[in-house]
Scaffold this active site. Structure first.
Site, mmCIF file in Angstrom:
data_model
loop_
_atom_site.group_PDB
_atom_site.id
_atom_site.type_symbol
_atom_site.label_atom_id
_atom_site.label_comp_id
_atom_site.label_asym_id
_atom_site.label_seq_id
_atom_site.Cartn_x
_atom_site.Cartn_y
_atom_site.Cartn_z
ATOM 1 N N GLY A 1 10.817 -2.301 5.760
ATOM 2 C CA GLY A 1 10.094 -3.568 5.612
ATOM 3 C C GLY A 1 9.746 -3.826 4.152
ATOM 4 O O GLY A 1 9.963 -4.922 3.614
ATOM 5 N N HIS A 2 9.217 -2.807 3.481
ATOM 6 C CA HIS A 2 8.913 -2.941 2.052
ATOM 7 C C HIS A 2 10.193 -3.206 1.256
ATOM 8 O O HIS A 2 10.221 -4.040 0.344
ATOM 9 C CB HIS A 2 8.261 -1.660 1.519
ATOM 10 C CG HIS A 2 6.938 -1.324 2.141
ATOM 11 N ND1 HIS A 2 6.765 -0.239 2.969
ATOM 12 C CD2 HIS A 2 5.728 -1.921 2.063
ATOM 13 C CE1 HIS A 2 5.503 -0.175 3.353
ATOM 14 N NE2 HIS A 2 4.855 -1.186 2.825
ATOM 15 N N HIS B 1 8.955 1.784 3.644
ATOM 16 C CA HIS B 1 9.948 1.791 4.715
ATOM 17 C C HIS B 1 10.835 0.563 4.511
ATOM 18 O O HIS B 1 10.694 -0.165 3.513
ATOM 19 C CB HIS B 1 9.269 1.801 6.089
ATOM 20 C CG HIS B 1 8.213 0.747 6.263
ATOM 21 N ND1 HIS B 1 8.496 -0.596 6.297
ATOM 22 C CD2 HIS B 1 6.856 0.842 6.376
ATOM 23 C CE1 HIS B 1 7.383 -1.280 6.448
ATOM 24 N NE2 HIS B 1 6.360 -0.443 6.493
ATOM 25 N N MET C 1 0.842 -1.205 0.000
ATOM 26 C CA MET C 1 0.000 0.000 0.000
ATOM 27 C C MET C 1 0.878 1.256 0.000
ATOM 28 O O MET C 1 0.387 2.359 0.233
ATOM 29 C CB MET C 1 -0.941 0.006 1.212
ATOM 30 C CG MET C 1 -1.924 -1.161 1.188
ATOM 31 S SD MET C 1 -3.453 -0.851 2.080
ATOM 32 C CE MET C 1 -2.859 -0.616 3.736
HETATM 33 P P1 AMP Z 1 1.580 -2.639 3.478
HETATM 34 O O1 AMP Z 1 2.106 -1.609 2.535
HETATM 35 O O2 AMP Z 1 1.601 -2.220 4.917
HETATM 36 O O3 AMP Z 1 0.239 -3.202 3.036
HETATM 37 O O4 AMP Z 1 2.587 -3.853 3.402
HETATM 38 C C1 AMP Z 1 2.969 -4.396 2.162
HETATM 39 C C2 AMP Z 1 3.797 -5.622 2.420
HETATM 40 O O5 AMP Z 1 4.920 -5.259 3.213
HETATM 41 C C3 AMP Z 1 3.032 -6.710 3.204
HETATM 42 O O6 AMP Z 1 3.401 -7.987 2.713
HETATM 43 C C4 AMP Z 1 3.526 -6.493 4.605
HETATM 44 O O7 AMP Z 1 3.481 -7.664 5.409
HETATM 45 C C5 AMP Z 1 4.961 -6.081 4.346
HETATM 46 N N1 AMP Z 1 5.458 -5.349 5.503
HETATM 47 C C6 AMP Z 1 4.915 -4.261 6.101
HETATM 48 N N2 AMP Z 1 5.626 -3.914 7.187
HETATM 49 C C7 AMP Z 1 6.630 -4.821 7.292
HETATM 50 C C8 AMP Z 1 7.699 -5.030 8.212
HETATM 51 N N3 AMP Z 1 7.882 -4.240 9.261
HETATM 52 N N4 AMP Z 1 8.526 -6.068 8.003
HETATM 53 C C9 AMP Z 1 8.355 -6.894 6.947
HETATM 54 N N5 AMP Z 1 7.372 -6.767 6.039
HETATM 55 C C10 AMP Z 1 6.519 -5.741 6.210
#
Ligand code: AMP
Length: 309
Positions: free
Chosen positions: A30-31, A28, A24
């Site tokens: 994580g992405h 950061h 989304m």
């Molecule tokens: P989001 O943009 O929050 O929907 O996340 C997109 C992808 O990034 C999803 O597969 C999340 O699980 C992963 N994600 C988000 N935050 C983290 C994190 N801190 N560590 C690892 N993966 C993450």
């Protein structure tokens, strides 16, 4: 959308493998870790940015969700992403859909209990993205452990030509799980938010010295979260990592999953513990980002991305 489908088809026609990272946005570390995992294992990397309205409840933060298209494009470029697909809502949903993907059972508990339509929205949009991308490996973070379980099950149940890969949770230096929603946190809330990862570390310490009673493990989490007056508990659960069914004793692959709100922000965090042969414990408390956009594995084994191939 047609261009993304064609780009993936052309890549496969040229003998290249496709790695897909659905997000989304508001990137950061994580992405970035998912983009790197995809980059390492695939020839052609597609990252999607779509703040999917159908996975937000009527009182949730769809309008306020942080966005930074230019920053995201710069990150994607820096990570060597081949295609950044950021469709407008009208392109993903030109008209109200009549089809919803519902993954039964796995979606009823944990976050599904307080966000009843959330995982239908997630499963449906991920099914659409898988359909557009075609055969590929798709990378998801273990930060959203229930989402990973749901998407994995959906791909298997629907025979989708996609291998779902789960990747380590990336944390801030003080343990807070990275999240785009952390941008909402006021300084005192940011401080209180670390109670979730603190609880997981305390649980890991108890498990390492032999604790196997799920009720005791749960109580450690409940007490730690209760000690932070700014936090309101949503759930603290000890479940099987695949079925998400509650456990009485810790055995197999165990997910300890926590959710709480601080101010207007909902926080989730979790850790996975592998019990092999009755004695060994491998704790997956994630990896800590050691600088902008980088991540440092704390240990090998359980920290690696894992898929079903
Ligand atoms: P989001 O943009 O929050 O929907 O996340 C997109 C992808 O990034 C999803 O597969 C999340 O699980 C992963 N994600 C988000 N935050 C983290 C994190 N801190 N560590 C690892 N993966 C993450």
């Amino acid at each position: 959308m047609a261009e993304m489908r064609t780009a993936c088809e052309e890549a496969r026609d040229a003998g290249r493998t496709v790695g897909l990272v659905p997000t989304m946005g508001f990137f950061h570390a994580g992405h970035r870790s998912l983009m790197r995992a995809a980059r390492e294992a695939s020839d052609f990397v597609v990252v999607t940015v779509f703040v999917n309205p159908t996975q937000f409840g009527p009182t949730e933060d769809l309008g306020a969700y942080p966005r930074d298209p230019d920053g995201d494009a710069a990150v994607a470029r820096a990570e060597g992403v081949d295609v950044l697909f950021a469709p407008p809502v009208e392109e993903m949903y030109p008209e109200p859909g009549h089809t919803t993907v519902h993954v039964d059972g796995l979606t009823a508990r944990l976050c599904g209990a307080s966000r009843p339509s959330h995982f239908d929205g997630v499963a449906t949009v991920v099914a659409k993205l898988f359909s557009i991308a075609g055969p590929c490996r798709a990378y998801f973070g273990r930060k959203d452990a229930q989402q990973l379980a749901v998407v994995t099950r959906m791909a298997v149940d629907l025979n989708l030509p996609v291998t779902v890969i789960g990747c380590p949770l990336v944390r801030e230096a003080d343990g807070l799980a990275m999240s785009s929603r952390n941008a909402y946190l006021e300084p005192d809330e940011r401080e209180a938010a670390t109670a979730l990862s603190r609880a997981l570390r305390q649980i890991a310490a108890e498990i390492v010295v032999g604790e196997r009673d799920a009720a005791v493990v749960r109580k450690v989490a409940l007490d730690t979260i209760a000690s932070e007056r700014l936090l309101t508990l949503d759930y603290a659960e000890v479940v099987d990592a695949t079925s998400l069914e509650p456990l009485a004793r810790l055995a197999g692959t165990v997910l300890v999953a926590l959710a709480a709100t601080v101010g207007r922000t909902r926080l989730i965090d979790n850790a996975t513990f592998l019990f092999e042969g009755g004695a060994d414990v491998i704790a997956d408390l994630g990896v800590t980002a050691s600088g902008p956009g980088s991540s440092r594995p704390e240990s090998s084994g359980a920290d690696a991305c894992s898929g079903d191939s």
